[in-house]
Design a protein around this motif. Structure first.
Motif, PDB file in Angstrom:
ATOM      1  N   ASN A 134      45.284  34.157  53.765  1.00 11.84           N
ATOM      2  CA  ASN A 134      44.049  33.709  54.411  1.00 11.84           C
ATOM      3  C   ASN A 134      42.908  33.607  53.386  1.00 11.84           C
ATOM      4  O   ASN A 134      41.826  34.160  53.582  1.00 11.84           O
ATOM      5  N   VAL A 135      43.207  32.917  52.275  1.00 13.21           N
ATOM      6  CA  VAL A 135      42.222  32.705  51.221  1.00 13.21           C
ATOM      7  C   VAL A 135      42.150  31.214  50.899  1.00 13.21           C
ATOM      8  O   VAL A 135      43.024  30.428  51.284  1.00 13.21           O
ATOM      9  N   SER A 136      41.127  30.826  50.171  1.00 14.31           N
ATOM     10  CA  SER A 136      40.947  29.426  49.784  1.00 14.31           C
ATOM     11  C   SER A 136      41.960  29.028  48.707  1.00 14.31           C
ATOM     12  O   SER A 136      42.569  29.884  48.060  1.00 14.31           O
ATOM     13  N   ASN A 137      42.094  27.721  48.509  1.00 17.89           N
ATOM     14  CA  ASN A 137      42.979  27.224  47.458  1.00 17.89           C
ATOM     15  C   ASN A 137      42.519  27.717  46.087  1.00 17.89           C
ATOM     16  O   ASN A 137      43.347  28.051  45.236  1.00 17.89           O
ATOM     17  N   ALA A 138      41.205  27.759  45.886  1.00 19.84           N
ATOM     18  CA  ALA A 138      40.672  28.236  44.605  1.00 19.84           C
ATOM     19  C   ALA A 138      41.043  29.706  44.390  1.00 19.84           C
ATOM     20  O   ALA A 138      41.441  30.101  43.285  1.00 19.84           O
ATOM     21  N   SER A 139      40.927  30.511  45.442  1.00 17.14           N
ATOM     22  CA  SER A 139      41.264  31.929  45.329  1.00 17.14           C
ATOM     23  C   SER A 139      42.749  32.127  45.054  1.00 17.14           C
ATOM     24  O   SER A 139      43.134  32.970  44.236  1.00 17.14           O
ATOM     25  N   VAL A 140      43.584  31.351  45.730  1.00 19.27           N
ATOM     26  CA  VAL A 140      45.016  31.524  45.523  1.00 19.27           C
ATOM     27  C   VAL A 140      45.409  31.082  44.117  1.00 19.27           C
ATOM     28  O   VAL A 140      46.301  31.676  43.499  1.00 19.27           O
ATOM     29  N   THR A 141      44.730  30.083  43.586  1.00 16.41           N
ATOM     30  CA  THR A 141      44.998  29.662  42.208  1.00 16.41           C
ATOM     31  C   THR A 141      44.703  30.804  41.241  1.00 16.41           C
ATOM     32  O   THR A 141      45.498  31.088  40.337  1.00 16.41           O
ATOM     33  N   LYS A 142      43.585  31.486  41.447  1.00 18.07           N
ATOM     34  CA  LYS A 142      43.221  32.617  40.596  1.00 18.07           C
ATOM     35  C   LYS A 142      44.245  33.752  40.729  1.00 18.07           C
ATOM     36  O   LYS A 142      44.652  34.357  39.731  1.00 18.07           O
ATOM     37  N   ILE A 143      44.674  34.024  41.947  1.00 16.15           N
ATOM     38  CA  ILE A 143      45.663  35.078  42.191  1.00 16.15           C
ATOM     39  C   ILE A 143      46.978  34.725  41.508  1.00 16.15           C
ATOM     40  O   ILE A 143      47.577  35.552  40.809  1.00 16.15           O
ATOM     41  N   VAL A 144      47.445  33.497  41.701  1.00 17.18           N
ATOM     42  CA  VAL A 144      48.722  33.064  41.110  1.00 17.18           C
ATOM     43  C   VAL A 144      48.634  33.083  39.590  1.00 17.18           C
ATOM     44  O   VAL A 144      49.542  33.573  38.918  1.00 17.18           O
TER      45      VAL A 144
END
Length: 185
Positions: A81-91
């Motif tokens: 339940n996060v934004s695409n930008a946040s998931v990019t940072k996480i990945v």
């Protein structure tokens, strides 16, 4: 706030006192179990060196991998339940730490598939091992009748918490052979 209040916060969550002393003891035991699991997982998460979202991401990716489902960043964004930008940072962080690898999607050349590494699997398995081993050890020493009563009570609590809503249905069901199959729409 006094530490004695903070340390016992998890024991005062019910809005109404249970009707009997035995029910109160059981409710308190259930709340202590919930609190112990939360503490154990938070400790394991901290020891893993992962943030909360990274820990959850690795857990979701590992489960998908074990279920035979391919997941990409978009799927992970929905799960967390996060934004695409946040998931990019996480990945990116998990790839840098060696916990995830990116690969090409088998049918969509514009997409990528994420896979957990052996290192990531060890982190997640280790984080849950102590809790699961303790639960299994205790349950193995209960009689069939005691396990039946416990299972029935926990199922009734789960159903009561669902408040009449149907249980959420996963996108996939894993058959007994471990093959993930989509649900009929």
């Amino acid at each position: 706030m006094p530490l004695t209040v903070v340390r016992r916060e998890h024991m005062h969550l019910y809005a109404r006192e249970p009707r009997s002393r035995a029910a109160k003891v059981a409710v308190d035991a259930l709340l202590r179990l919930q609190h112990a699991e939360e503490q154990q997982l938070e400790q394991a998460r901290g020891e893993s060196g992962l943030t909360k979202n990274e820990f959850l991401a690795v857990r979701y990716m590992l489960q998908a991998h074990r279920d035979g489902r391919a997941m990409g960043p978009k799927d992970l964004a929905v799960m967390l339940n996060v934004s695409n930008a946040s998931v990019t940072k996480i990945v990116d962080g998990l790839v840098d730490k060696g916990d995830l690898v990116r690969g090409p999607h088998p049918t969509d050349r514009r997409a990528q598939v994420l896979e957990p590494t052996v290192q990531a699997a060890k982190k997640i398995d280790a984080s849950y091992a102590r809790f699961h081993e303790a639960v299994v050890e205790v349950m193995d020493h209960l009689s069939s009748v005691e396990n039946g009563i416990l299972a029935r009570c926990l199922s009734q609590i789960t159903e009561a918490l669902a408040d009449g809503r149907p249980a959420p249905v996963d996108e996939y069901t894993v058959d007994p052979d471990g093959v993930a199959e989509p649900h009929d729409a």
